[in-house]
Design a protein around this motif. Structure first.
Motif, PDB file in Angstrom:
ATOM      1  N   GLN A  12       5.965  30.971   0.459  1.00  0.00           N
ATOM      2  CA  GLN A  12       5.710  29.547   0.215  1.00  0.00           C
ATOM      3  C   GLN A  12       5.232  28.860   1.487  1.00  0.00           C
ATOM      4  O   GLN A  12       4.328  28.016   1.446  1.00  0.00           O
ATOM      5  N   ALA A  13       5.820  29.218   2.644  1.00  0.00           N
ATOM      6  CA  ALA A  13       5.401  28.581   3.892  1.00  0.00           C
ATOM      7  C   ALA A  13       3.961  28.928   4.213  1.00  0.00           C
ATOM      8  O   ALA A  13       3.164  28.061   4.599  1.00  0.00           O
ATOM      9  N   LEU A  14       3.597  30.204   4.047  1.00  0.00           N
ATOM     10  CA  LEU A  14       2.218  30.596   4.316  1.00  0.00           C
ATOM     11  C   LEU A  14       1.256  29.915   3.354  1.00  0.00           C
ATOM     12  O   LEU A  14       0.171  29.489   3.725  1.00  0.00           O
ATOM     13  N   TRP A  15       1.668  29.823   2.090  1.00  0.00           N
ATOM     14  CA  TRP A  15       0.790  29.204   1.090  1.00  0.00           C
ATOM     15  C   TRP A  15       0.591  27.712   1.353  1.00  0.00           C
ATOM     16  O   TRP A  15      -0.508  27.194   1.196  1.00  0.00           O
ATOM     17  N   LEU A  16       1.641  27.038   1.775  1.00  0.00           N
ATOM     18  CA  LEU A  16       1.513  25.617   2.111  1.00  0.00           C
ATOM     19  C   LEU A  16       0.591  25.421   3.313  1.00  0.00           C
ATOM     20  O   LEU A  16      -0.178  24.452   3.374  1.00  0.00           O
ATOM     21  N   ALA A  17       0.694  26.360   4.277  1.00  0.00           N
ATOM     22  CA  ALA A  17      -0.202  26.246   5.430  1.00  0.00           C
ATOM     23  C   ALA A  17      -1.652  26.401   4.999  1.00  0.00           C
ATOM     24  O   ALA A  17      -2.538  25.696   5.477  1.00  0.00           O
ATOM     25  N   LEU A  18      -1.884  27.319   4.076  1.00  0.00           N
ATOM     26  CA  LEU A  18      -3.237  27.514   3.572  1.00  0.00           C
ATOM     27  C   LEU A  18      -3.720  26.293   2.809  1.00  0.00           C
ATOM     28  O   LEU A  18      -4.867  25.885   2.930  1.00  0.00           O
ATOM     29  N   ALA A  30     -18.006  18.851   4.928  1.00  0.00           N
ATOM     30  CA  ALA A  30     -18.258  19.403   3.601  1.00  0.00           C
ATOM     31  C   ALA A  30     -18.032  20.913   3.592  1.00  0.00           C
ATOM     32  O   ALA A  30     -17.601  21.479   2.608  1.00  0.00           O
ATOM     33  N   GLU A  31     -18.313  21.626   4.702  1.00  0.00           N
ATOM     34  CA  GLU A  31     -18.130  23.063   4.809  1.00  0.00           C
ATOM     35  C   GLU A  31     -17.084  23.344   5.875  1.00  0.00           C
ATOM     36  O   GLU A  31     -17.079  22.715   6.930  1.00  0.00           O
ATOM     37  N   PRO A  32     -16.143  24.285   5.633  1.00  0.00           N
ATOM     38  CA  PRO A  32     -15.128  24.607   6.633  1.00  0.00           C
ATOM     39  C   PRO A  32     -15.761  25.260   7.841  1.00  0.00           C
ATOM     40  O   PRO A  32     -16.762  25.952   7.752  1.00  0.00           O
ATOM     41  N   SER A  33     -15.123  25.047   9.033  1.00  0.00           N
ATOM     42  CA  SER A  33     -15.598  25.665  10.264  1.00  0.00           C
ATOM     43  C   SER A  33     -15.261  27.150  10.262  1.00  0.00           C
ATOM     44  O   SER A  33     -14.483  27.624   9.450  1.00  0.00           O
ATOM     45  N   THR A  34     -15.875  27.847  11.195  1.00  0.00           N
ATOM     46  CA  THR A  34     -15.608  29.289  11.301  1.00  0.00           C
ATOM     47  C   THR A  34     -14.155  29.550  11.625  1.00  0.00           C
ATOM     48  O   THR A  34     -13.539  30.484  11.093  1.00  0.00           O
ATOM     49  N   VAL A  35     -13.545  28.756  12.502  1.00  0.00           N
ATOM     50  CA  VAL A  35     -12.143  28.927  12.874  1.00  0.00           C
ATOM     51  C   VAL A  35     -11.234  28.724  11.663  1.00  0.00           C
ATOM     52  O   VAL A  35     -10.308  29.502  11.408  1.00  0.00           O
ATOM     53  N   GLU A  36     -11.533  27.655  10.876  1.00  0.00           N
ATOM     54  CA  GLU A  36     -10.725  27.392   9.686  1.00  0.00           C
ATOM     55  C   GLU A  36     -10.870  28.508   8.661  1.00  0.00           C
ATOM     56  O   GLU A  36      -9.899  28.915   8.005  1.00  0.00           O
ATOM     57  N   GLN A  37     -12.091  29.022   8.488  1.00  0.00           N
ATOM     58  CA  GLN A  37     -12.320  30.101   7.533  1.00  0.00           C
ATOM     59  C   GLN A  37     -11.533  31.351   7.912  1.00  0.00           C
ATOM     60  O   GLN A  37     -10.919  32.014   7.073  1.00  0.00           O
ATOM     61  N   ARG A  38     -11.543  31.681   9.219  1.00  0.00           N
ATOM     62  CA  ARG A  38     -10.802  32.862   9.674  1.00  0.00           C
ATOM     63  C   ARG A  38      -9.309  32.676   9.489  1.00  0.00           C
ATOM     64  O   ARG A  38      -8.602  33.609   9.111  1.00  0.00           O
ATOM     65  N   ALA A  39      -8.820  31.451   9.742  1.00  0.00           N
ATOM     66  CA  ALA A  39      -7.389  31.195   9.570  1.00  0.00           C
ATOM     67  C   ALA A  39      -6.985  31.334   8.106  1.00  0.00           C
ATOM     68  O   ALA A  39      -5.923  31.887   7.783  1.00  0.00           O
ATOM     69  N   ARG A  40      -7.864  30.817   7.216  1.00  0.00           N
ATOM     70  CA  ARG A  40      -7.573  30.916   5.796  1.00  0.00           C
ATOM     71  C   ARG A  40      -7.557  32.379   5.346  1.00  0.00           C
ATOM     72  O   ARG A  40      -6.692  32.826   4.581  1.00  0.00           O
TER      73      ARG A  40
END
Length: 456
Positions: A12-18, A30-40
């Motif tokens: 649940q904690a990981l899912w909330l972070a996502l 409008a489009e996620p950054s490369t850093v955000e995409q990798r984190a997701r």
């Protein structure tokens, strides 16, 4: 976003972070950054690693022999089932004797290789003075090896059956296994290997389930993963060593000349003997799966002399045993005769003066001795060596007679008999068979007598 199949506080904690990353991304651009995409992607990988796949399951059933309660009734006398050498606690004979399917065990197990050994004993309970099957006992053993993997339920069926066309009453009943698999939950890139060892063939089935598809977003309650259990131990027995035991593979081939012949092989070693039926004209060797160890393989075929071999089976390499059968003599004069516990062969080993080894070509009748001991497990042999009274000095006759007995024993061991069933002794020139005054008499006294010893 979709919630994974199994959830915990960490999930649940990981899912909330996502989810937070997703909502933040819409506010910034409008489009996620490369850093955000990798984190997701990293969070998604961690979620997938936390998803639990159900452990392997094994369901073992026994199908009652058809014909119970008829005029040719077969009564079940004894059963024994071992999973990786560990006895299973199963229903009583009153239950298993009836027709239909009976559950023997339903287990959650660890991943790995499993071998089921089934031993059953039937008798013909319908008395008939003119039937050769009345009171006959069928002691049958069969085994099957299969691979258990997460997300799969292995179904193993133990199948006794009647062979109505069997030419020999010993082959009237037979025992085999059937293995199938079904998915208990979606499992990515799973494979199943089922190796059957009943009478040779080894079919292989491969199952590739569809990819995991998460259900709709509704966090389920936290559920602890199932606990793997080991098969129960039957009362009154010592528990064997735990864990899967990888079997070894034994390859059997029986020929007459260069052609495969119908025969029955008995693999004797650990546990009850396994019976393997070899078909006439088989295209390849028959495969038997057995625990690693030392084994005796006996082969019998109608109209041929029985043979035996000693073989060591290991996990690392397939062991192979081949037999080339010889026809059994039809005339009584060509057969072995037993008189006063001594075996008289149509042709005895012959010895030259001062020589311990038999003359070349004089040991062909040893195959009759092998046939006799293969067909009766209770028999053993005592070989008594002799000399004449002239070939060597008196002080050397005892050792020469002993060497002759050992030489004949070696011939039998090379033919496949276990050394534990043969003893040898030397008697020097103390028991002449004929007068030593003439060459022919001395030749008859240079001999090895064969004595039967009954009882194990």
């Amino acid at each position: 976003m979709l919630w994974p199949p199994v959830a915990s506080s960490s999930v649940q904690a990981l899912w909330l972070a996502l989810l937070a990353l997703s909502s933040g991304a819409t506010a910034l651009a409008a489009e996620p950054s490369t850093v955000e995409q990798r984190a997701r992607e990293d969070l998604d990988r961690q979620l997938q690693a936390l998803v639990k796949t159900p452990p392997p399951e094994v369901v073992i059933t026994y199908e009652g022999l058809p014909g119970a309660g008829t005029s040719r009734a077969y009564k079940l006398l004894e059963v024994d089932f071992l999973l990786n050498g560990q006895p299973l606690a199963v229903p009583g004979l009153d239950v298993l004797s009836g027709p239909g399917v009976h559950r023997l065990a339903a287990l959650k197990v660890d991943e790995g290789s499993y071998t089921l050994v089934s031993r059953v004993t039937y008798t013909n309970d319908a008395w008939n003075l003119f039937s050769e099957e009345s009171g006959f006992l069928w002691k049958m053993t069969a085994s099957v090896t299969f691979q258990a993997q997460k997300g799969l339920r292995m179904r193993v069926r133990v199948l006794p059956a009647i062979n109505p066309t069997a030419p020999d009453p010993r082959l009237k009943l037979k025992l085999s296994h059937d293995v199938s698999a079904e998915m208990t939950a979606p499992l990515a890139d799973a494979t199943l290997l089922a190796e059957t060892t009943d009478a040779g063939s080894a079919p292989v089935a491969k199952v590739t389930p569809p990819p995991v598809t998460p259900p709709p977003v509704t966090p389920p309650p936290v559920t602890p993963p199932p606990v793997a259990v080991t098969p129960p131990v039957a009362a009154g027995r010592d528990a064997p060593e735990q864990g899967p035991v990888a079997p070894g593979r034994l390859s059997l081939r029986v020929l007459v000349g260069k052609k495969p012949v119908a025969a029955t092989a008995f693999v004797r070693g650990k546990g009850a003997p396994q019976r393997v039926l070899l078909e006439k004209g088989a295209r390849g060797p028959s495969q038997v799966m057995v625990p690693p160890g030392e084994y005796t393989v006996d082969v019998m075929a109608k109209g041929f002399l029985a043979q035996t071999r000693q073989v060591k089976v290991t996990r690392e390499k397939e062991s192979s045993v081949s037999f080339v059968l010889a026809k059994a003599p039809a005339k009584k004069a060509q057969q072995a005769q037993v008189k006063n516990e001594r075996v008289e062969l149509p042709k005895l080993p012959r010895f030259a003066e001062k020589q311990a080894a038999p003359r070349k070509g004089s040991t062909t009748a040893m195959a009759l001795l092998v046939d006799m001991l293969v067909r009766d497990e209770s028999l053993r042999l005592k070989l008594e060596g002799h000399t004449d009274n002239r070939e060597v000095p008196a002080s050397a006759r005892q050792s020469l007679s002993e060497a002759r007995a050992r030489a004949v024993a070696d011939v039998l061991v090379r033919a496949g008999l276990s050394p534990s069933r043969i003893e040898s002794a030397g008697l020097g020139d103390t028991r002449p068979k004929a007068p030593n005054l003439i060459p022919r008499g001395r030749e008859l006294n240079r001999r090895v007598d064969i004595v039967l010893v009954r009882g194990k």
